[in-house]
Enzyme design. Structure first.
Site, PDB file in Angstrom:
ATOM      1  N   TYR A 139       0.845  -1.189   0.000  1.00 46.35           N
ATOM      2  CA  TYR A 139       0.000   0.000   0.000  1.00 46.35           C
ATOM      3  C   TYR A 139       0.880   1.238   0.000  1.00 46.35           C
ATOM      4  CZ  TYR A 139      -3.529   3.385   0.885  1.00 46.35           C
ATOM      5  OH  TYR A 139      -4.353   4.464   0.742  1.00 46.35           O
ATOM      6  N   GLN A 197     -10.537   0.478   1.264  1.00 50.18           N
ATOM      7  CA  GLN A 197     -11.016  -0.298   0.122  1.00 50.18           C
ATOM      8  C   GLN A 197      -9.858  -1.011  -0.585  1.00 50.18           C
ATOM      9  OE1 GLN A 197     -11.461   2.870   0.792  1.00 50.18           O
ATOM     10  NE2 GLN A 197     -11.151   4.215  -0.973  1.00 50.18           N
ATOM     11  N   THR A 243       5.005   8.915  12.478  1.00 47.91           N
ATOM     12  CA  THR A 243       6.455   8.746  12.526  1.00 47.91           C
ATOM     13  C   THR A 243       7.052   9.564  13.683  1.00 47.91           C
ATOM     14  OG1 THR A 243       8.494   8.985  11.256  1.00 47.91           O
ATOM     15  CG2 THR A 243       6.737  10.555  10.782  1.00 47.91           C
ATOM     16  N   GLN A 265      12.089  15.781  10.664  1.00 48.71           N
ATOM     17  CA  GLN A 265      11.115  14.844  11.212  1.00 48.71           C
ATOM     18  C   GLN A 265       9.752  15.512  11.358  1.00 48.71           C
ATOM     19  OE1 GLN A 265      11.280  11.733  11.658  1.00 48.71           O
ATOM     20  NE2 GLN A 265       9.292  11.505  12.647  1.00 48.71           N
ATOM     21  N   HIS A 268       6.880  15.972   8.537  1.00 49.40           N
ATOM     22  CA  HIS A 268       6.166  14.846   7.930  1.00 49.40           C
ATOM     23  C   HIS A 268       4.667  15.015   7.986  1.00 49.40           C
ATOM     24  CE1 HIS A 268       8.630  11.580   6.481  1.00 49.40           C
ATOM     25  NE2 HIS A 268       9.498  11.781   7.455  1.00 49.40           N
ATOM     26  N   GLU A 333      10.963   4.992  16.883  1.00 47.07           N
ATOM     27  CA  GLU A 333      11.170   4.483  15.518  1.00 47.07           C
ATOM     28  C   GLU A 333      12.617   4.759  15.078  1.00 47.07           C
ATOM     29  OE1 GLU A 333       8.835   6.615  12.708  1.00 47.07           O
ATOM     30  OE2 GLU A 333       9.140   5.166  11.077  1.00 47.07           O
ATOM     31  N   HIS A 334      13.035   6.009  15.219  1.00 48.61           N
ATOM     32  CA  HIS A 334      14.406   6.381  14.871  1.00 48.61           C
ATOM     33  C   HIS A 334      15.122   6.876  16.123  1.00 48.61           C
ATOM     34  CE1 HIS A 334      11.845   7.365  11.328  1.00 48.61           C
ATOM     35  NE2 HIS A 334      12.802   6.729  10.661  1.00 48.61           N
ATOM     36  N   GLU A 418      -0.640 -36.356  28.519  1.00 48.43           N
ATOM     37  CA  GLU A 418      -1.584 -35.321  28.061  1.00 48.43           C
ATOM     38  C   GLU A 418      -2.956 -35.921  27.777  1.00 48.43           C
ATOM     39  OE1 GLU A 418       1.165 -31.749  26.262  1.00 48.43           O
ATOM     40  OE2 GLU A 418       0.130 -33.019  24.832  1.00 48.43           O
TER      41      GLU A 418
END
Lengths: 433, 433
Positions: A139, A197, A243, A265, A268, A333-334, A418
């Site tokens: 995506y 969708q 992010t 950063q 974004h 994340e970073h 068992e």
């Protein structure tokens, strides 16, 4: 950009709320009602969209393209003529830099170990086969900036893993740079459909769009909700949120670079988060001033204003140890280390998507050309999740090829404990002959 | 056990419906109403349980133990005295066989490659750190058979991965073999709580139960629904459904073993599925008779009756190629090759959780002592998912330690093409000095 002490930062910018858990803004609810003709929560809307795509296939996709993206398209699938036209719109120099990026991403992922192993002994063979996933859907969000780099960062690891069929979905109209990146990266088919969708179409298949085995790629709230719902029927790479970056810097850091990295950063997204941790009060103040100075020259002003004010900040720590403690707790994340001798601190990093060592190794390099995928775990999921890599596009098959009759009786005994007597019988049957 | 032709099998036993998607039986709805005091769908019930555990913590857990499992417990956590008592209830021979299993599972997973790599050149360093997840919750179901083997098959790979804190939840009363297995495997803490409430406790933490980073382990519908809902806040290993096995056998196969292996699978659960694919009509008939003969001696009769009639069967294929095509399409959890020279067919296997080669390497061995984890992807998820392994208990951290000024201009150029000018500035700032 404010300067925080640690306790205040913990109660504000270091506290994350998952996007899905947040209260839905009125504007989103209004948007749903306007586009789908009924008052629904985002979750109900996504459930409705998935059901419609399942029931009406391509027809539903054309419908949602019109109602949600406001675009009437003739063909869902991009054809060769479309790709050729896209190449005409992309300057030669950009093509060359895309190719450089592709080359480096590919080289990095070819080095990642992901190989089958078989161990044989007198008792037979045990091991694990590594096999590529056969069909992957990527995506790629639309929006104001055409993020062809995210396409490269998902498609190339898949291709290196050996995935034979890679399919891209992106909301129409698809920017020429996305089409060119898809073509250069070796994507098989591209479809003009976005949002929940697109995820529904990839997970279930329609007349035009083949059902895939796994869906990867980030999107907004609707894409994330849809990925959660289709998970299990298909694999997903995670549920990425906004992010975020965390910088740890000491007095040796160049405040111009620190400020530039924070601003990169913050631009974004209004939800993006850029946080500096430093024990140096002097650096904190210079960076604060430098952010103000640099931001005036930048274009994405309203995004910067919001993300810098609400989600970003400078945190003054007692020392570097406290900074690393906060970073590991936050699991960014970073994580960028603008420190003297940054390699000496690598051992302190327990949770992060990616760690960037030194001023010459900044996040923007990683966004485009360093080599590792820039798709990394957000919202603290680095505690358990990994950046996208070859491993996301393969699966293991355990291989059990034993010739070990001495194990039959223990297996039978354990099965009896068992209370599974047909299990025990299957082992005991082999001991009679 | 019926014999099917391929087209009929495709419309019946080879067609799977995900458990979550199935219509909820009236008995389940009644059970919810009886236990939770309100008419709810399973999804609503799980949402309610998670919200209660979040709001009321341990108190909610005690409550649900009483209302759902019908057990009033004093302490949620198992203590050392409980473990000592459990050892007294477990025979020495069973202990020894558990230890054998542990040893073999550990040896297998120690061989699995999961290592950090760093590649250095004149341009700097790139690579990936492999780090263990810090806190893992293992769910162990209760029920008629105390499946201590499933505990071993999740805990040992986690321990080999280096996970420092492993926590087990299981519905009360917990069988002594489970407690002993947990202790032998090195589990840190064990809690008496099951179902969705256990998953909620592990994902959110309570006063007694620490919040974990990842939850693994199979359960019934409620556990699966809860895992889907908490996914993202914590990692999960997947959404396992009913267990399933597929055997491919030729005329050389011993029908006694084939029948025993099918019955071993079918006894698990009324939803378990045991399917034989064979091109040999003669084998099909002998196995059919042999299943009838052997099942009479087994104890779990009502389970066998249902799983054999509804979810299992023998499919007559044109040849072995057609059998492998069907198997790859079905992507079974277990694929057992009872063929002459089974190794020659390994290359044909594209999708399976585990492949068992030959009559001496049967599924029951894999269930207990072969070495690989017996927790494998069900419901066709082997198309994209892997058996549980060391990789489920580590995460990667990308390492970017470049010193490569020739990449700054390309990075800036690509950023500009994405209309991210603060990104471009972060690269260009470094070129000024």
């Amino acid at each position: 950009m404010k300067i925080y002490d640690v306790p205040t930062a913990k109660e504000t910018i270091l506290k994350r709320e998952r996007l899905e858990a947040a209260e839905t803004p009125q504007s989103v609810l209004d948007g749903i009602e306007q586009r789908l003709g009924a008052r629904m929560t985002p979750e109900e809307a996504v459930r409705h969209i998935i059901a419609e795509v399942r029931a009406r296939g391509d027809e539903a996709l054309h419908d949602f393209n019109k109602r949600i993206d406001g675009v009437e398209i003739e063909a869902l699938e991009v054809n060769i003529a479309d790709i050729e036209r896209a190449y005409e719109a992309v300057p030669e120099s950009l093509l060359r830099n895309m190719e450089l990026a592709i080359e480096r991403i590919e080289a990095f992922h070819r080095k990642q170990p992901a190989i089958s192993w078989l161990d044989s002994s007198e008792q037979g063979v045990l091991g694990q086969l590594v096999r590529p996933i056969e069909r992957v859907g990527v995506y790629v969000p639309g929006g104001t900036a055409p993020l062809f780099s995210s396409l490269l960062m998902s498609v190339i690891p898949a291709r290196v893993a050996g995935v034979p069929q890679i399919i891209v979905c992106s909301p129409p109209p698809i920017h020429p740079t996305i089409l060119v990146a898809a073509d250069l990266a070796g994507v098989g088919r591209v479809f003009r459909v976005g949002g929940a969708q697109a995820i529904a179409a990839l997970a279930n298949g329609t007349a035009s769009i083949p059902k895939v085995d796994k869906v990867v790629g980030a999107g907004g709230l609707f894409v994330t909700l849809a990925k959660r719902m289709v998970y299990g029927a298909v694999g997903i790479d995670g549920l990425p949120g906004p992010t975020e970056t965390m910088l740890i810097a000491d007095a040796s850091a160049n405040p111009v670079y620190v400020a530039a990295d924070l601003l990169a950063q913050a631009e974004h997204d209004v939800l993006a988060s850029a946080i500096l941790l430093t024990p140096s009060a002097a650096l904190a103040q210079t960076v604060q001033a430098e952010v103000e100075r640099q931001r005036a020259r930048l274009s994405r002003q309203s995004i910067l204003a919001q993300s810098l004010a609400e989600r970003s900040g400078i945190v003054l720590t007692k020392d570097l140890d406290e900074a690393f403690d906060l970073a590991n707790e936050y699991a960014p994340e970073h994580l960028c280390l603008l420190l003297d001798e940054p390699f000496n601190y690598l051992g302190k990093v327990r949770h992060a998507g990616g760690v960037f060592l030194g001023e010459g190794s900044f996040e923007v390099l990683g966004d485009y050309v360093a080599g590792p995928s820039h798709i990394m775990p957000t919202e603290g999921t680095a505690r358990f999740a990994s950046p996208l890599s070859v491993l996301d596009f393969v699966k293991l098959i355990n291989v059990i090829g034993l010739n070990a009759p001495h194990l039959y009786r223990p297996a039978a005994h354990l099965a009896q404990a068992e209370k599974l007597d047909a299990h025990a019988s299957a082992a005991l049957a082999r001991m009679k002959d």
